[in-house]
Design a protein around this motif. Structure first.
Motif, PDB file in Angstrom:
ATOM      1  N   GLY A   1     -12.185   7.365 -15.209  1.00 19.35           N
ATOM      2  CA  GLY A   1     -11.329   6.226 -14.918  1.00 19.35           C
ATOM      3  C   GLY A   1     -12.131   4.972 -14.665  1.00 19.35           C
ATOM      4  N   GLU A   2     -11.518   4.019 -13.993  1.00 24.92           N
ATOM      5  CA  GLU A   2     -12.159   2.757 -13.680  1.00 24.92           C
ATOM      6  C   GLU A   2     -11.886   2.393 -12.228  1.00 24.92           C
ATOM      7  OE1 GLU A   2      -8.585  -0.146 -15.369  1.00 24.92           O
ATOM      8  OE2 GLU A   2     -10.439   0.117 -16.522  1.00 24.92           O
ATOM      9  N   VAL A   3     -12.662   1.439 -11.722  1.00 27.62           N
ATOM     10  CA  VAL A   3     -12.560   1.024 -10.324  1.00 27.62           C
ATOM     11  C   VAL A   3     -11.958  -0.371 -10.238  1.00 27.62           C
ATOM     12  CG1 VAL A   3     -13.873   0.470  -8.237  1.00 27.62           C
ATOM     13  CG2 VAL A   3     -14.538   2.430  -9.644  1.00 27.62           C
ATOM     14  N   SER A   4     -11.031  -0.542  -9.306  1.00 32.51           N
ATOM     15  CA  SER A   4     -10.574  -1.876  -8.942  1.00 32.51           C
ATOM     16  C   SER A   4     -10.840  -2.058  -7.454  1.00 32.51           C
ATOM     17  CB  SER A   4      -9.081  -2.062  -9.243  1.00 32.51           C
ATOM     18  OG  SER A   4      -8.295  -1.171  -8.454  1.00 32.51           O
ATOM     19  N   THR A   5     -10.994  -3.283  -7.011  1.00 34.68           N
ATOM     20  CA  THR A   5     -11.327  -3.539  -5.609  1.00 34.68           C
ATOM     21  C   THR A   5     -10.299  -4.451  -4.971  1.00 34.68           C
ATOM     22  OG1 THR A   5     -12.717  -5.445  -6.150  1.00 34.68           O
ATOM     23  CG2 THR A   5     -13.797  -3.290  -6.072  1.00 34.68           C
ATOM     24  N   THR A   6     -10.170  -4.316  -3.656  1.00 32.78           N
ATOM     25  CA  THR A   6      -9.278  -5.182  -2.896  1.00 32.78           C
ATOM     26  C   THR A   6      -9.795  -5.292  -1.472  1.00 32.78           C
ATOM     27  OG1 THR A   6      -6.991  -5.543  -2.159  1.00 32.78           O
ATOM     28  CG2 THR A   6      -7.762  -3.275  -2.202  1.00 32.78           C
TER      29      THR A   6
ATOM     30  N   ARG B   1       0.890   2.090  -7.245  1.00 32.71           N
ATOM     31  CA  ARG B   1       0.945   1.837  -8.680  1.00 32.71           C
ATOM     32  C   ARG B   1       0.729   3.135  -9.451  1.00 32.71           C
ATOM     33  NH1 ARG B   1      -2.384  -3.106  -7.690  1.00 32.71           N
ATOM     34  NH2 ARG B   1      -4.176  -1.862  -8.365  1.00 32.71           N
ATOM     35  N   GLN B   2       1.373   3.247 -10.565  1.00 34.41           N
ATOM     36  CA  GLN B   2       1.360   4.500 -11.324  1.00 34.41           C
ATOM     37  C   GLN B   2      -0.047   4.927 -11.724  1.00 34.41           C
ATOM     38  OE1 GLN B   2       3.948   4.455 -14.710  1.00 34.41           O
ATOM     39  NE2 GLN B   2       3.393   6.512 -15.383  1.00 34.41           N
ATOM     40  N   ASP B   3      -0.888   3.983 -12.116  1.00 26.86           N
ATOM     41  CA  ASP B   3      -2.219   4.341 -12.605  1.00 26.86           C
ATOM     42  C   ASP B   3      -3.221   4.617 -11.495  1.00 26.86           C
ATOM     43  OD1 ASP B   3      -1.317   4.081 -15.185  1.00 26.86           O
ATOM     44  OD2 ASP B   3      -2.056   2.032 -15.441  1.00 26.86           O
TER      45      ASP B   3
ATOM     46  N   GLU C   1      -7.084   4.936 -12.171  1.00 30.32           N
ATOM     47  CA  GLU C   1      -7.712   3.848 -11.430  1.00 30.32           C
ATOM     48  C   GLU C   1      -8.032   4.299 -10.010  1.00 30.32           C
ATOM     49  OE1 GLU C   1      -5.854  -0.164  -9.811  1.00 30.32           O
ATOM     50  OE2 GLU C   1      -6.375  -0.348 -11.934  1.00 30.32           O
ATOM     51  N   VAL C   2      -9.265   4.040  -9.584  1.00 29.57           N
ATOM     52  CA  VAL C   2      -9.699   4.315  -8.219  1.00 29.57           C
ATOM     53  C   VAL C   2      -9.758   2.977  -7.484  1.00 29.57           C
ATOM     54  CG1 VAL C   2     -11.573   5.172  -6.768  1.00 29.57           C
ATOM     55  CG2 VAL C   2     -11.020   6.336  -8.919  1.00 29.57           C
TER      56      VAL C   2
ATOM     57  N   ALA D   1      -0.261   6.501   3.215  1.00 35.54           N
ATOM     58  CA  ALA D   1      -0.452   6.513   1.764  1.00 35.54           C
ATOM     59  C   ALA D   1       0.205   7.727   1.115  1.00 35.54           C
ATOM     60  CB  ALA D   1      -1.941   6.496   1.435  1.00 35.54           C
ATOM     61  N   ALA D   2       0.812   7.498  -0.035  1.00 35.88           N
ATOM     62  CA  ALA D   2       1.390   8.595  -0.802  1.00 35.88           C
ATOM     63  C   ALA D   2       0.366   9.229  -1.734  1.00 35.88           C
ATOM     64  CB  ALA D   2       2.579   8.091  -1.609  1.00 35.88           C
ATOM     65  N   LYS D   3      -0.785   8.588  -1.891  1.00 35.49           N
ATOM     66  CA  LYS D   3      -1.856   9.097  -2.743  1.00 35.49           C
ATOM     67  C   LYS D   3      -3.022   9.550  -1.860  1.00 35.49           C
ATOM     68  CE  LYS D   3       0.158   7.607  -6.603  1.00 35.49           C
ATOM     69  NZ  LYS D   3      -0.296   6.402  -7.318  1.00 35.49           N
TER      70      LYS D   3
END
Length: 215
Positions: free
Chosen positions: A29-34, A47-49, A3-4, A69-71
Protein backbone atom coordinates in the motif's frame (compact mmCIF):
# COMPACT_ATOMS: atom_id res chain seq x y z
CA UNK A 1 -4.78 0.58 -2.92
CA UNK A 2 -4.47 0.06 0.84
CA UNK A 3 -3.61 3.22 2.74
CA UNK A 4 -1.74 3.41 6.05
CA UNK A 5 -2.46 6.63 7.94
CA UNK A 6 0.54 8.02 9.84
CA UNK A 7 -0.73 10.30 12.62
CA UNK A 8 2.07 12.71 13.46
CA UNK A 9 2.48 15.22 16.25
CA UNK A 10 3.35 18.77 15.27
CA UNK A 11 6.93 19.70 16.13
CA UNK A 12 7.80 16.29 17.59
CA UNK A 13 9.54 13.95 15.12
CA UNK A 14 8.82 10.30 15.82
CA UNK A 15 9.35 6.88 14.28
CA UNK A 16 5.70 6.81 13.21
CA UNK A 17 6.31 7.42 9.50
CA UNK A 18 9.03 4.77 9.23
CA UNK A 19 6.77 2.19 10.91
CA UNK A 20 3.90 3.23 8.64
CA UNK A 21 6.15 2.70 5.61
CA UNK A 22 7.20 -0.75 6.83
CA UNK A 23 3.54 -1.69 7.27
CA UNK A 24 2.62 -0.26 3.87
CA UNK A 25 5.34 -2.41 2.29
CA UNK A 26 3.79 -5.52 3.84
CA UNK A 27 0.33 -4.46 2.67
CA UNK A 28 1.54 -3.37 -0.78
CA UNK A 29 0.00 0.00 0.00
CA UNK A 30 0.94 3.63 0.47
CA UNK A 31 1.31 6.05 3.38
CA UNK A 32 -0.59 9.25 4.01
CA UNK A 33 0.14 11.58 6.92
CA UNK A 34 -1.92 13.86 9.12
CA UNK A 35 -1.45 15.97 12.21
CA UNK A 36 -5.14 16.80 12.55
CA UNK A 37 -7.27 16.57 15.67
CA UNK A 38 -9.04 13.49 16.98
CA UNK A 39 -12.30 13.77 15.06
CA UNK A 40 -10.56 14.47 11.75
CA UNK A 41 -8.26 11.48 12.32
CA UNK A 42 -11.23 9.23 13.06
CA UNK A 43 -12.92 10.45 9.88
CA UNK A 44 -9.75 9.66 7.92
CA UNK A 45 -9.60 6.18 9.45
CA UNK A 46 -13.18 5.59 8.30
CA UNK A 47 -12.26 6.09 4.65
CA UNK A 48 -12.71 2.92 2.64
CA UNK A 49 -9.09 2.67 1.49
CA UNK A 50 -7.59 3.28 4.95
CA UNK A 51 -6.71 -0.04 6.56
CA UNK A 52 -5.04 1.12 9.77
CA UNK A 53 -3.64 4.11 11.63
CA UNK A 54 -0.18 4.53 13.15
CA UNK A 55 0.75 6.92 15.96
CA UNK A 56 3.18 7.21 18.85
CA UNK A 57 2.06 5.52 22.04
CA UNK A 58 2.80 8.74 23.94
CA UNK A 59 0.84 10.90 21.47
CA UNK A 60 -1.73 12.97 23.42
CA UNK A 61 -4.49 11.47 21.29
CA UNK A 62 -3.31 7.85 21.35
CA UNK A 63 -5.97 6.38 23.65
CA UNK A 64 -8.65 8.79 22.45
CA UNK A 65 -8.18 7.47 18.93
CA UNK A 66 -7.56 3.82 19.83
CA UNK A 67 -10.72 3.56 21.93
CA UNK A 68 -12.91 5.01 19.16
CA UNK A 69 -11.36 3.80 15.91
CA UNK A 70 -13.22 1.27 13.80
CA UNK A 71 -9.94 0.23 12.14
CA UNK A 72 -6.81 -1.25 13.72
CA UNK A 73 -4.48 1.26 15.36
CA UNK A 74 -0.72 0.75 15.72
CA UNK A 75 0.98 2.32 18.74
CA UNK A 76 4.69 2.95 18.25
CA UNK A 77 7.26 3.02 21.08
CA UNK A 78 9.16 6.27 21.75
CA UNK A 79 11.94 7.38 19.46
CA UNK A 80 15.21 5.66 20.40
CA UNK A 81 13.58 2.27 21.08
CA UNK A 82 14.01 -0.31 18.31
CA UNK A 83 11.95 0.62 15.28
CA UNK A 84 11.58 -2.04 12.58
CA UNK A 85 12.44 -1.07 9.02
CA UNK A 86 10.74 -4.26 7.81
CA UNK A 87 8.05 -6.47 9.33
CA UNK A 88 8.34 -10.21 8.76
CA UNK A 89 7.32 -11.76 12.10
CA UNK A 90 4.37 -10.98 14.35
CA UNK A 91 3.42 -12.16 17.84
CA UNK A 92 -0.25 -12.63 18.74
CA UNK A 93 -1.11 -13.45 22.37
CA UNK A 94 -4.18 -15.61 23.04
CA UNK A 95 -5.86 -15.68 26.44
CA UNK A 96 -9.05 -17.54 25.55
CA UNK A 97 -11.15 -14.41 25.06
CA UNK A 98 -13.14 -13.58 21.94
CA UNK A 99 -11.06 -10.43 21.51
CA UNK A 100 -7.74 -12.26 21.44
CA UNK A 101 -9.00 -14.98 19.09
CA UNK A 102 -10.37 -12.31 16.79
CA UNK A 103 -6.97 -10.60 16.70
CA UNK A 104 -5.31 -13.76 15.39
CA UNK A 105 -7.92 -14.08 12.66
CA UNK A 106 -7.64 -10.42 11.68
CA UNK A 107 -3.85 -10.48 11.81
CA UNK A 108 -3.71 -13.46 9.44
CA UNK A 109 -6.14 -11.72 7.07
CA UNK A 110 -4.32 -8.37 7.11
CA UNK A 111 -0.77 -9.77 7.05
CA UNK A 112 -1.10 -13.15 5.31
CA UNK A 113 2.58 -13.34 4.33
CA UNK A 114 3.98 -12.41 7.74
CA UNK A 115 5.23 -15.22 9.99
CA UNK A 116 2.92 -15.56 12.98
CA UNK A 117 3.88 -16.78 16.45
CA UNK A 118 0.98 -17.34 18.86
CA UNK A 119 1.55 -16.97 22.60
CA UNK A 120 -0.77 -18.61 25.10
CA UNK A 121 -0.31 -17.87 28.79
CA UNK A 122 -1.82 -20.23 31.35
CA UNK A 123 -2.73 -19.17 34.85
CA UNK A 124 -3.69 -21.44 37.76
CA UNK A 125 -7.35 -21.32 36.69
CA UNK A 126 -6.83 -22.17 33.02
CA UNK A 127 -4.07 -24.78 32.99
CA UNK A 128 -5.59 -28.10 31.79
CA UNK A 129 -6.25 -30.56 34.62
CA UNK A 130 -4.47 -33.34 32.70
CA UNK A 131 -1.32 -31.31 31.99
CA UNK A 132 0.91 -33.17 34.45
CA UNK A 133 -0.70 -36.58 34.00
CA UNK A 134 0.26 -37.58 30.46
CA UNK A 135 3.48 -37.47 28.50
CA UNK A 136 1.67 -36.21 25.41
CA UNK A 137 -0.46 -33.61 27.17
CA UNK A 138 1.07 -30.65 25.42
CA UNK A 139 0.83 -32.27 21.98
CA UNK A 140 -2.84 -33.16 22.49
CA UNK A 141 -3.68 -29.76 23.95
CA UNK A 142 -1.87 -27.92 21.15
CA UNK A 143 -3.69 -29.93 18.48
CA UNK A 144 -7.05 -28.90 19.94
CA UNK A 145 -5.87 -25.32 20.48
CA UNK A 146 -4.76 -25.00 16.86
CA UNK A 147 -8.04 -26.43 15.60
CA UNK A 148 -9.97 -23.78 17.54
CA UNK A 149 -7.80 -20.70 17.16
CA UNK A 150 -5.04 -20.94 14.54
CA UNK A 151 -5.58 -23.60 11.87
CA UNK A 152 -2.57 -22.86 9.57
CA UNK A 153 0.03 -25.54 10.29
CA UNK A 154 2.94 -23.13 10.02
CA UNK A 155 1.76 -21.01 12.97
CA UNK A 156 4.05 -21.67 15.93
CA UNK A 157 2.59 -21.77 19.45
CA UNK A 158 4.59 -20.63 22.49
CA UNK A 159 3.36 -21.38 26.03
CA UNK A 160 4.02 -19.51 29.26
CA UNK A 161 2.45 -19.46 32.72
CA UNK A 162 1.39 -16.49 34.80
CA UNK A 163 -0.28 -13.23 33.81
CA UNK A 164 -0.26 -12.43 30.05
CA UNK A 165 0.79 -8.81 30.56
CA UNK A 166 3.97 -10.05 32.26
CA UNK A 167 5.12 -12.09 29.24
CA UNK A 168 4.05 -10.56 25.93
CA UNK A 169 6.76 -7.92 25.54
CA UNK A 170 9.52 -10.31 26.61
CA UNK A 171 8.39 -13.12 24.32
CA UNK A 172 8.18 -10.65 21.43
CA UNK A 173 11.80 -9.69 22.11
CA UNK A 174 12.90 -13.33 22.47
CA UNK A 175 11.17 -14.27 19.20
CA UNK A 176 12.53 -11.21 17.34
CA UNK A 177 8.98 -10.19 16.42
CA UNK A 178 8.68 -6.78 14.80
CA UNK A 179 4.98 -6.39 15.61
CA UNK A 180 2.59 -7.47 18.36
CA UNK A 181 -1.10 -8.02 17.53
CA UNK A 182 -3.70 -7.66 20.26
CA UNK A 183 -7.49 -7.76 20.19
CA UNK A 184 -9.42 -5.66 22.66
CA UNK A 185 -12.87 -4.36 23.53
CA UNK A 186 -11.70 -0.70 23.48
CA UNK A 187 -12.65 -0.27 27.14
CA UNK A 188 -10.11 1.17 29.60
CA UNK A 189 -12.17 1.03 32.79
CA UNK A 190 -10.81 -0.28 36.07
CA UNK A 191 -9.68 -3.89 35.72
CA UNK A 192 -10.03 -3.84 31.94
CA UNK A 193 -7.40 -4.17 29.20
CA UNK A 194 -4.60 -5.29 31.53
CA UNK A 195 -2.81 -7.18 28.78
CA UNK A 196 -3.14 -4.25 26.38
CA UNK A 197 -1.93 -1.71 28.93
CA UNK A 198 0.99 -3.83 30.11
CA UNK A 199 2.10 -4.77 26.61
CA UNK A 200 2.00 -1.22 25.29
CA UNK A 201 3.90 0.00 28.35
CA UNK A 202 6.69 -2.59 28.05
CA UNK A 203 6.94 -3.39 24.34
CA UNK A 204 9.95 -2.23 22.35
CA UNK A 205 8.17 -2.87 19.05
CA UNK A 206 4.90 -1.48 17.63
CA UNK A 207 1.62 -2.94 18.90
CA UNK A 208 -1.40 -3.20 16.60
CA UNK A 209 -4.76 -3.12 18.38
CA UNK A 210 -7.67 -4.80 16.63
CA UNK A 211 -11.10 -3.59 17.82
CA UNK A 212 -13.32 -6.52 18.76
CA UNK A 213 -16.17 -7.18 16.37
CA UNK A 214 -14.92 -5.07 13.51
CA UNK A 215 -15.95 -6.29 10.06
Amino acid sequence: MAEVLAIERRGAPTAVVSVARALADVLDGEVSTTSAGRDAVLDALNRQDTVLGVLARDHPLSWGIATRAAKPVVLVPPRGIFTPSAISRMLAPLDGTIESAGAVTEAMKLFPHTELVVLHVFDHDTVPVFWDQAAHARRDWEREFRARFCPPPDVRVELRSGAPEEHVAQVAADEHAQLIALGWSQHLGEGRARTVRGTIRDATVPVVLFPAGRS
